[in-house]
Design an enzyme around this catalytic site. Sequence first.
Site, PDB file in Angstrom:
ATOM      1  N   SER A 154      -4.987  -1.615   0.617  1.00 37.21           N
ATOM      2  CA  SER A 154      -5.119  -0.330   0.298  1.00 37.21           C
ATOM      3  C   SER A 154      -4.031   0.520   1.004  1.00 37.21           C
ATOM      4  CB  SER A 154      -6.926  -0.084   0.475  1.00 37.21           C
ATOM      5  OG  SER A 154      -6.940   1.364   0.290  1.00 37.21           O
ATOM      6  N   ASN A 155      -3.229   1.068   0.474  1.00 39.54           N
ATOM      7  CA  ASN A 155      -2.275   2.157   1.057  1.00 39.54           C
ATOM      8  C   ASN A 155      -2.800   3.368   0.447  1.00 39.54           C
ATOM      9  OD1 ASN A 155      -0.174   3.266   2.082  1.00 39.54           O
ATOM     10  ND2 ASN A 155       1.342   2.886   0.448  1.00 39.54           N
ATOM     11  N   HIS A 211     -16.751 -11.823   9.902  1.00 33.92           N
ATOM     12  CA  HIS A 211     -16.830 -12.353  11.103  1.00 33.92           C
ATOM     13  C   HIS A 211     -17.569 -13.949  10.952  1.00 33.92           C
ATOM     14  CE1 HIS A 211     -15.821 -12.498  15.268  1.00 33.92           C
ATOM     15  NE2 HIS A 211     -16.146 -11.067  15.445  1.00 33.92           N
ATOM     16  N   ASP A 215     -12.062 -14.659  13.489  1.00 34.98           N
ATOM     17  CA  ASP A 215     -12.468 -14.016  14.461  1.00 34.98           C
ATOM     18  C   ASP A 215     -11.265 -12.680  15.001  1.00 34.98           C
ATOM     19  OD1 ASP A 215     -10.421 -15.306  15.360  1.00 34.98           O
ATOM     20  OD2 ASP A 215     -11.724 -16.878  16.541  1.00 34.98           O
TER      21      ASP A 215
HETATM   22  N1  COA Z   1       3.629   6.247   4.414  1.00 36.73           N
HETATM   23  C1  COA Z   1       4.509   7.285   4.116  1.00 36.73           C
HETATM   24  N2  COA Z   1       4.701   7.405   2.617  1.00 36.73           N
HETATM   25  C2  COA Z   1       4.033   6.656   1.593  1.00 36.73           C
HETATM   26  C3  COA Z   1       3.143   5.636   2.139  1.00 36.73           C
HETATM   27  C4  COA Z   1       2.955   5.488   3.538  1.00 36.73           C
HETATM   28  N3  COA Z   1       1.956   4.643   4.013  1.00 36.73           N
HETATM   29  N4  COA Z   1       2.970   4.868   0.839  1.00 36.73           N
HETATM   30  C5  COA Z   1       3.384   5.518  -0.006  1.00 36.73           C
HETATM   31  N5  COA Z   1       4.066   6.682   0.445  1.00 36.73           N
HETATM   32  C6  COA Z   1       5.097   7.505  -0.205  1.00 36.73           C
HETATM   33  C7  COA Z   1       5.877   6.677  -1.022  1.00 36.73           C
HETATM   34  O1  COA Z   1       7.123   6.082  -0.310  1.00 36.73           O
HETATM   35  C8  COA Z   1       6.457   7.605  -2.219  1.00 36.73           C
HETATM   36  O2  COA Z   1       7.313   8.427  -1.775  1.00 36.73           O
HETATM   37  P1  COA Z   1       8.980   8.751  -2.175  1.00 36.73           P
HETATM   38  O3  COA Z   1       8.650   9.339  -3.703  1.00 36.73           O
HETATM   39  O4  COA Z   1       9.426   9.692  -1.547  1.00 36.73           O
HETATM   40  O5  COA Z   1       9.479   7.423  -2.363  1.00 36.73           O
HETATM   41  C9  COA Z   1       5.115   8.361  -2.397  1.00 36.73           C
HETATM   42  O6  COA Z   1       4.286   8.186  -1.351  1.00 36.73           O
HETATM   43  C10 COA Z   1       4.193   8.185  -3.803  1.00 36.73           C
HETATM   44  O7  COA Z   1       4.201   6.613  -3.499  1.00 36.73           O
HETATM   45  P2  COA Z   1       3.302   5.943  -4.952  1.00 36.73           P
HETATM   46  O8  COA Z   1       4.175   6.326  -6.176  1.00 36.73           O
HETATM   47  O9  COA Z   1       2.097   6.180  -5.087  1.00 36.73           O
HETATM   48  O10 COA Z   1       3.747   4.404  -4.758  1.00 36.73           O
HETATM   49  P3  COA Z   1       3.201   3.386  -3.641  1.00 36.73           P
HETATM   50  O11 COA Z   1       3.833   1.911  -4.215  1.00 36.73           O
HETATM   51  O12 COA Z   1       3.351   3.615  -2.303  1.00 36.73           O
HETATM   52  O13 COA Z   1       1.687   3.311  -3.826  1.00 36.73           O
HETATM   53  C11 COA Z   1      -0.549   2.906  -4.830  1.00 36.73           C
HETATM   54  C12 COA Z   1       1.007   2.719  -5.060  1.00 36.73           C
HETATM   55  C13 COA Z   1      -1.183   2.379  -6.076  1.00 36.73           C
HETATM   56  C14 COA Z   1      -1.086   2.069  -3.728  1.00 36.73           C
HETATM   57  C15 COA Z   1      -0.971   4.158  -4.599  1.00 36.73           C
HETATM   58  O14 COA Z   1      -0.364   4.899  -5.803  1.00 36.73           O
HETATM   59  C16 COA Z   1      -2.418   4.729  -4.383  1.00 36.73           C
HETATM   60  O15 COA Z   1      -3.007   4.438  -5.447  1.00 36.73           O
HETATM   61  N6  COA Z   1      -2.948   4.827  -3.090  1.00 36.73           N
HETATM   62  C17 COA Z   1      -4.330   5.054  -3.096  1.00 36.73           C
HETATM   63  C18 COA Z   1      -5.067   3.845  -2.841  1.00 36.73           C
HETATM   64  C19 COA Z   1      -6.687   4.401  -2.394  1.00 36.73           C
HETATM   65  O16 COA Z   1      -7.035   4.939  -2.904  1.00 36.73           O
HETATM   66  N7  COA Z   1      -7.069   3.727  -1.164  1.00 36.73           N
HETATM   67  C20 COA Z   1      -8.474   3.881  -0.909  1.00 36.73           C
HETATM   68  C21 COA Z   1      -9.393   3.111  -1.217  1.00 36.73           C
HETATM   69  S1  COA Z   1     -11.282   3.044  -0.746  1.00 36.73           S
END
Ligand code: COA
Length: 241
Positions: A154-155, A211, A215
């Site tokens: 999850s990013n 867990h 671990d």
């Molecule tokens: N740190 C800094 N920048 C980041 C980053 C990070 N960890 N992750 C993404 N970015 C940047 C990307 O590099 C991109 O920037 P750029 O246009 O300058 O290249 C921008 O953010 C947009 O990225 P995105 O198009 O969303 O692609 P992605 O491949 O990085 O992420 C997903 C794809 C599907 C993971 C993302 O769109 C998403 O939906 N994230 C939310 C997940 C979520 O809701 N999690 C919570 C669950 S409870």
Amino acid sequence: MVKSMRQSLEIPHFGFSDEVSMLQLKDLRHSINGYLKRQHKEDKTDLPQKLSYMPFLVKAFSLALTKYPLLNAQYVPGKPGNDGRTTAGHLVYRPDHNIGIAMDTPGGLVVPNIPRVQHKSVLDIAQDLQRLQKLAQNGQLPPDAFQNTTITMSNIGNIGGRNLSPVIPPDTVCIVAIGRSQVLPRIRDLHDGKFEVIRDEIATVSFSADHRVVDGASVARFFVDWKNTLENPGRFIMELK
Ligand code: COA
């Protein structure tokens, strides 16, 4: 969502968190995206316009899973028998890395997976991710996109935030959340009693794991392997077949 969250809360979670330097990966990504931009300018390619961090994070995760397959396993709990006793639970190891990707969409959170990542290149993963993102944004993901997920990432970095406490999806034993990377000062040991302050780019990553199965030491070892690839992305080339 309510049903799967209830199942998730039955899993005894523990957390693990640390930081990863994204500097090397940022340079690699910059160089690859420069190449893609030139190819597109000359209309020479049907490759993606650019790669985000995600395909690299996912591929490095799969390389680490190859060494630590326990994190990709499923725990099947025991069942109550006719004699009133509960049978012992057991583990199922899963050869495929079907990596679930949490996606923020207009319809809410969805978690489709990229199947068989262990056989895919960074580019294959980027293409799968873009396809899934497009379908997810339009609410058109087919049911099989959610089947047989073995582990989840999850990013939240495209939105913001550094630390999360992610909830383990049912039938898996681990999830990792990646926070937004930030430019921060860090101290480098020069190994002769001297140190220097460097400008680093840091992302915090937060794991939750089951867990009953893993671990803290196992998650820490897995994390170190993943981090080593992200901080030394030449390994992507070393692992090419
Ligand atoms: N740190 C800094 N920048 C980041 C980053 C990070 N960890 N992750 C993404 N970015 C940047 C990307 O590099 C991109 O920037 P750029 O246009 O300058 O290249 C921008 O953010 C947009 O990225 P995105 O198009 O969303 O692609 P992605 O491949 O990085 O992420 C997903 C794809 C599907 C993971 C993302 O769109 C998403 O939906 N994230 C939310 C997940 C979520 O809701 N999690 C919570 C669950 S409870």
